[in-house]
Design a protein around this motif. Structure first.
Motif, short mmCIF file in Angstrom:
data_model
loop_
_atom_site.label_atom_id
_atom_site.label_comp_id
_atom_site.label_asym_id
_atom_site.label_seq_id
_atom_site.Cartn_x
_atom_site.Cartn_y
_atom_site.Cartn_z
N VAL A 1 -44.36 -60.59 32.55
CA VAL A 1 -45.08 -61.65 33.41
C VAL A 1 -46.72 -62.20 32.99
O VAL A 1 -47.39 -61.49 32.86
CB VAL A 1 -44.98 -60.37 34.93
CG1 VAL A 1 -45.94 -61.73 35.28
CG2 VAL A 1 -44.45 -60.41 35.27
N ARG A 2 -46.54 -63.59 33.39
CA ARG A 2 -48.60 -64.39 32.53
C ARG A 2 -48.91 -64.48 33.80
O ARG A 2 -48.20 -65.63 34.49
CB ARG A 2 -48.55 -65.27 31.46
CG ARG A 2 -47.89 -63.95 30.16
CD ARG A 2 -48.27 -65.30 29.01
NE ARG A 2 -47.40 -66.23 28.95
CZ ARG A 2 -47.78 -67.29 28.10
NH1 ARG A 2 -48.43 -67.32 27.25
NH2 ARG A 2 -47.30 -68.30 28.59
N VAL A 3 -50.50 -65.03 33.84
CA VAL A 3 -51.06 -65.41 35.19
C VAL A 3 -51.81 -66.95 34.48
O VAL A 3 -52.65 -66.11 34.02
CB VAL A 3 -51.41 -65.06 36.20
CG1 VAL A 3 -52.18 -64.03 36.17
CG2 VAL A 3 -51.75 -65.54 37.56
N ARG A 4 -51.49 -67.56 34.80
CA ARG A 4 -53.59 -68.58 34.91
C ARG A 4 -54.02 -68.68 36.58
O ARG A 4 -53.50 -68.95 37.34
CB ARG A 4 -53.01 -69.49 33.84
CG ARG A 4 -51.72 -70.47 34.21
CD ARG A 4 -52.00 -71.42 33.02
NE ARG A 4 -50.75 -72.45 33.30
CZ ARG A 4 -50.57 -73.54 32.79
NH1 ARG A 4 -51.51 -73.98 31.65
NH2 ARG A 4 -49.59 -74.68 33.19
N THR A 5 -55.08 -69.31 36.61
CA THR A 5 -55.91 -69.75 37.41
C THR A 5 -56.50 -70.82 37.54
O THR A 5 -56.60 -71.55 35.98
CB THR A 5 -56.66 -68.35 38.05
OG1 THR A 5 -57.66 -68.40 36.44
CG2 THR A 5 -56.32 -66.84 38.09
N TRP A 6 -56.86 -71.69 38.30
CA TRP A 6 -57.56 -72.83 38.52
C TRP A 6 -58.82 -72.17 38.97
O TRP A 6 -58.60 -71.30 40.88
CB TRP A 6 -57.03 -73.78 38.78
CG TRP A 6 -56.08 -74.77 37.69
CD1 TRP A 6 -56.37 -76.02 37.63
CD2 TRP A 6 -54.61 -74.44 38.37
NE1 TRP A 6 -55.60 -76.40 36.79
CE2 TRP A 6 -54.31 -74.86 37.28
CE3 TRP A 6 -53.81 -73.64 38.00
CZ2 TRP A 6 -52.16 -75.72 36.77
CZ3 TRP A 6 -52.62 -72.78 38.18
CH2 TRP A 6 -51.94 -74.15 37.04
N SER A 7 -59.92 -72.34 38.97
CA SER A 7 -61.30 -72.31 40.28
C SER A 7 -61.73 -73.61 40.49
O SER A 7 -61.17 -75.04 39.98
CB SER A 7 -61.96 -71.90 38.98
OG SER A 7 -63.23 -72.70 38.17
N GLU A 8 -62.54 -73.83 41.71
CA GLU A 8 -62.74 -75.64 42.15
C GLU A 8 -63.50 -75.92 40.87
O GLU A 8 -62.61 -77.63 41.25
CB GLU A 8 -64.12 -74.55 42.64
CG GLU A 8 -63.89 -75.69 44.47
CD GLU A 8 -65.26 -75.58 45.45
OE1 GLU A 8 -64.80 -75.99 46.29
OE2 GLU A 8 -65.81 -74.71 45.21
N SER A 9 -64.15 -75.11 40.55
CA SER A 9 -64.60 -76.66 39.29
C SER A 9 -63.83 -77.25 38.24
O SER A 9 -64.11 -78.08 37.38
CB SER A 9 -65.77 -75.97 39.12
OG SER A 9 -65.73 -74.94 38.11
N ASP A 10 -62.31 -76.50 37.95
CA ASP A 10 -62.23 -76.59 36.74
C ASP A 10 -60.40 -77.72 37.10
O ASP A 10 -60.36 -77.53 38.01
CB ASP A 10 -60.66 -75.48 35.91
CG ASP A 10 -61.88 -74.43 35.79
OD1 ASP A 10 -62.91 -75.23 35.52
OD2 ASP A 10 -61.79 -73.92 36.23
N ASP A 11 -60.31 -78.80 36.44
CA ASP A 11 -59.09 -79.60 37.07
C ASP A 11 -58.39 -78.21 35.71
O ASP A 11 -57.44 -78.89 35.82
CB ASP A 11 -59.13 -80.86 36.69
CG ASP A 11 -60.36 -81.77 36.70
OD1 ASP A 11 -61.91 -81.26 37.30
OD2 ASP A 11 -60.27 -81.86 35.46
N GLU A 12 -58.73 -78.14 35.07
CA GLU A 12 -57.25 -77.98 33.79
C GLU A 12 -57.76 -76.56 34.40
O GLU A 12 -58.76 -75.06 34.79
CB GLU A 12 -58.77 -77.35 32.48
CG GLU A 12 -57.92 -77.49 31.45
CD GLU A 12 -58.94 -76.68 30.20
OE1 GLU A 12 -58.27 -77.20 29.31
OE2 GLU A 12 -59.83 -77.70 30.30
N PRO A 13 -56.21 -75.49 34.21
CA PRO A 13 -56.05 -74.03 33.76
C PRO A 13 -56.92 -73.17 33.09
O PRO A 13 -57.53 -73.65 32.21
CB PRO A 13 -54.33 -74.51 33.95
CG PRO A 13 -54.54 -75.02 33.09
CD PRO A 13 -55.20 -76.52 33.46
N SER A 14 -56.61 -71.87 33.49
CA SER A 14 -57.60 -71.10 32.36
C SER A 14 -56.11 -71.06 31.51
O SER A 14 -55.51 -71.55 31.28
CB SER A 14 -57.76 -69.38 33.27
OG SER A 14 -56.57 -68.62 33.18
N ALA A 15 -56.78 -70.38 30.17
CA ALA A 15 -55.66 -69.81 29.57
C ALA A 15 -54.86 -69.26 30.20
O ALA A 15 -55.08 -68.33 31.28
CB ALA A 15 -56.49 -68.99 28.05
#
Ligand code: BGC
Length: 862
Positions: free
Chosen positions: A80-94
């Motif tokens: 299982v892996r996960v990636r996240t978006w924060s408000e300022s990002d339109d790009e997801p995290s790694a």
């Protein structure tokens, strides 16, 4: 630049997802520090045959997120892996590092193993020699893809495959209410198997299952008379076929070098009988006979919810002295729970005896506080060179050890104290400018370590070591700050629910074993029984597990409903046996329940407090009917409390610190009377020159009651008092753990003569929760630590404090320091967390995620 990845996913409350007991494990991760709040996430689940992605899911959820795919089946593995978006990002995290989860045996039909043990005659009324069991088998010629060992026992076990120990856990499978729940563990043993001939074997011990322990010389065979292994080795070949080696009638048993073994007793080991090859294909068949196969309901075999007991630290002896008659006396400098590992060299048949104690009297071990726990290990040397040994199925609480019979001089390198406890992740730290307070905090930490040994115990050394419900009830808020103990306590609370009597009574200690007349038959008691409502709530506050609250809710409700019946229409619980403010220093030694506070005042105060918490829990769970019903009941109890225990002049009928602490901390007084009560409490403390006058019930509450009524200075005076009784008095006497009694060791250096004189009891250490919140200044104000208050209240001449808390959202920390211009602070707010900040002399404010420096004059943000 691509935003940083969140932490790897973990599953339920486990650090290791192997052998998990559910097909739908909940997922948790923490957003990367400094990444800002999470606004969306995506989970990827890779399992044999296909990969599932949730797609972008809006939301801040990252704690115990529901399994977003088809349930796992028994033995199924997923990455299982996960990636996240924060408000300022339109790009997801790694993507995060992958986390692996593998289901255990989820259905009773997955088990073919049955319990196997000695078939020879054993006298159930006498000490029995532990057995070992083993089986030789051939691994198929087909290459092995993976191998898993699912294992547990009636009694304790330590397994070996081809001479190598499987895993590193101690006292497995731990202690649960065995008829209902016996935990098995899953090990990856792929690397231990060889092509062709193989051997699997296990050492067995009596442990809690059939060993002798408990009050008055102990009881044996509490759960059964057999000592057996239940093990299922499943080898999966690369072509997908499997070979299963399960305990059955084809196994063999023999006695081994352990002659006797008991949790309290210690172990006698004759190394002349030790054949290191006994669990290898080369072992001699001499003495091995067919096992007796028994039965066990596989429906009661469950996977663990928390980490196992392990050795977490090794401590060398600080000093070694020689007595005139040649014994060696070792001081490890720290009262701890564990056992010795020795490397000894001497002629064959040399007998070494190891005794343990927490304190010395007249330069000898003081073993009276151990009562009937002998805590003595014996090793008979095999000769022929250095022999390394540590007992297997026992633990001792000790700072000092005495060795008799050691050949020649003792090289400090040849003895180590190995510290054992449930291997929880540390989550809380506190330090301040006062070294004595730091030692007090360190002592709390060590008492937690010594008593979180699979279940939360009162003490780890004497003939008791039971899961006393009152002790953990008062200590749980402290414990859940210091360590991630939710998995272990959730498991234990399940057993509390199983042991609850049909009428709602919560036992004094869980698991239940035969007790003295005072404890049997079981009667309901305040503060102890309230573990049913207050401890699930405390865990929910810190760890945010709503399902845990839901699962234990019926237990809490049954408890409150019982007390409602006992109290009757006047809403006063004023009948029956109560422990009151147990161990109030004013209580006579022969009756520790007879303190200065009316025990029924204590009972009704707890009744109100529990009822209020039950209503709160009902509200969180969306049960508005129950919430309203218990809110109303709580109001009625509060009114009854005021009528019965508050006098016209505002004083309480028991004019004692514990009575005021309870009334204030449990919010039982009307607003107009709070200040009077706070002032009276402060006056009582001052009258006693800030010496402690509270027992198990009042001690965890008194500093809060003073703080909240404008008497912070008095709270600090209490904290910093060094005369007996006080928190720091034991520190002045060299304590390295929290004592059961304020004067377990009396000012003249002699032992308290009472029958209960433990030097390792965490209950009175519950003040550490106040240290974290008020001195350190970090407080959880919304469940799951979703809202934190950073509100240090300095005093007592303490000039700085540094507190760190690993919340479910990431690191929170606060360092404050007083300067001539005011307070300087550095605060770290984890992501997805509301932070309320209140520093002395400044307007309350809110801070965003990140690290902030707040100067007496200027503020900045990193
Ligand atoms: C234990 C306690 C426990 C108490 C209850 C003692 O023997 O050590 O800590 O809570 O009994 O009365």
């Amino acid at each position: 630049m691509q935003p940083l990845p969140p932490s790897p996913v973990h599953f339920e409350h486990l650090t290791d997802g192997l052998g998990i007991g559910t097909g739908t494990p909940r997922l948790s991760w923490t957003p990367a520090a400094g990444s800002g709040d999470q606004h969306a996430y995506e989970v990827e689940i890779e399992r044999p045959g296909h990969t599932h992605r949730t797609g972008r899911v809006s939301g801040a959820d990252h704690v115990l997120v529901a399994w977003p795919a088809e349930p796992l089946t028994s033995r199924e593995r997923a990455v299982v892996r996960v990636r996240t978006w924060s408000e300022s990002d339109d790009e997801p995290s790694a993507w995060s590092e992958p986390g692996t989860v593998e289901a255990g045996l989820l259905a009773p039909t997955d088990w073919s193993a049955v319990p196997v043990g000695a078939a020879w005659d054993e006298d159930p009324a006498a000490e029995r020699r532990p057995a070992r069991v083993r089986k030789h088998f051939r691994a198929d010629d087909r290459p092995i893809a993976r191998a898993r060992l699912y294992i547990t026992a009636h009694g304790l076990y330590e397994a070996e495959i081809n001479g190598t120990r499987v895993g590193d856990e101690a006292l497995a499978p731990g202690w649960t209410v065995y008829p209902h729940r016996l935990r098995y563990r899953t090990h990856d043993v792929t690397a231990l198997l060889a092509p062709g001939a193989n051997t699997i074997g296990a050492w067995l011990g009596d442990g809690w299952y059939r060993g002798t322990y408990g009050f008055d010389g102990g009881t044996r065979n509490i759960y059964g008379t057999d000592q057996s292994l239940i093990a299922q080795l499943e080898i999966t070949h690369t072509d997908g076929t499997t070979t299963v080696i399960a305990t059955d009638h084809t196994w063999q048993a023999a006695v081994g070098p352990i002659l006797t073994s008991g949790l309290y007793e210690g172990e006698v080991f004759d190394a002349r009988l030790d054949d290191p090859h006994w669990a290898t294909p080369a072992a001699s068949p001499d003495g091995w006979t067919p096992v007796r196969a028994g039965t066990r309901n596989p429906g009661a075999l469950v996977a663990p919810q928390g980490p196992p007991v392990r050795c977490t630290e090794e401590i060398p002896p600080g000093t070694i002295t020689r007595t005139p008659d040649g014994r060696h006396l070792l001081d490890f400098g720290q009262n701890l729970v564990g056992r010795l590992r020795v490397t000894a060299d001497g002629p064959v048949g040399t007998t070494l005896t190891f005794r343990h104690a927490e304190v010395l009297q007249d330069d000898e071990l003081a073993t009276r506080p151990l009562r009937e726990a002998h805590s003595t290990d014996t090793l008979v040397l095999p000769g022929g060179g250095p022999y390394v040994w540590e007992p297997r199925f026992t633990l001792h609480g000790f700072r000092y050890a005495e060795i008799t019979g050691w050949p020649g001089d003792l090289d400090p390198q040849d003895v180590t104290a190995r510290v054992y406890h449930t291997d929880m992740r540390r989550t809380g730290w506190f330090e301040c400018s006062d070294p004595m307070v730091n030692r007090l905090h360190e002592n709390v930490l060590w008492s937690m370590r010594g008593n979180f040994v699979d279940i939360p115990t009162d003490c780890p050394q004497r003939d008791e070591r039971l899961g006393w419900t009152g002790d953990i009830q008062v200590f749980a808020p402290t414990a859940s700050f210091l360590y991630d103990c939710v998995g272990m306590l959730d498991s234990w609370l399940t057993d509390v629910g199983l042991e609850q009597l049909p009428d709602g009574t919560i036992p004094w200690y869980v698991p239940v074993i035969p007790g003295e007349p005072m404890w049997t038959p079981i009667r309901p008691g305040a503060a102890w029984g309230d573990v049913a409502t207050l401890t699930p709530w405390a865990l929910y506050q810190r760890f945010g597990d709503l399902e845990l609250l839901r699962r234990h809710y019926p237990m809490g409700r049954a408890w409150v409903d019982l007390v409602e019946k006992l109290a009757g229409p006047d809403r006063l619980w004023d009948t029956g046996f109560q422990l009151g403010d147990w161990l109030d220093p004013a209580a006579p030694p022969e009756d520790p329940a007879a303190g200065r506070t009316d025990r029924y005042l204590v009972a009704t105060a707890y009744y109100a407090h529990s009822t209020r918490h039950l209503a709160r829990a009902a509200r969180e769970l969306g049960d508005t009917g129950d919430a309203a019903r218990y809110d109303t009941l709580a109001e009625e109890i509060t009114t009854a409390f005021r009528r019965r225990y508050v006098r016209a002049d505002g004083r309480l009928t028991s004019d004692s610190p514990t009575a005021y602490a309870l009334a204030l901390a449990f919010d039982l007084l009307d607003a107009g009377r709070r200040q009077t009560a706070g002032d009276r409490l402060a006056a009582l403390v001052d009258q006693d020159d800030a010496r402690i006058a509270t027992g198990f019930v009042g001690t965890p509450l008194i500093c809060d009651a003073l703080t909240d009524t404008g008497h912070l200075d008095t709270a600090y005076r209490l904290l910093l008092q060094t005369q007996c009784p006080s928190w720091l008095y034991p520190v002045t006497m060299g304590a390295t753990t929290i004592w059961e009694r304020w004067d377990s060791l009396r000012p003249d250096g002699t032992l308290n003569p009472g029958g209960m004189t433990s030097f390792n009891h965490y209950a009175l250490g519950a003040v550490a929760d106040w240290l974290h919140r008020v001195v350190g200044g970090i407080e959880v104000v919304a469940p799951g630590a979703r809202t934190l208050a950073f509100r240090p209240r300095p005093g007592g001449g303490i000039t700085w404090a540094r507190t760190r808390y690993e919340t479910p959202h990431g690191t929170a920390s606060l360092f404050w320091e007083t300067t001539p211009d005011g307070m300087k602070a550095e605060i770290t707010v984890p992501p997805n967390c509301t932070a309320l900040v209140e520093l002395p002399g400044r307007q309350p404010s809110r801070l965003a995620t990140g690290t902030h420096t707040l100067g007496p004059t200027a503020s900045s943000e990193k």
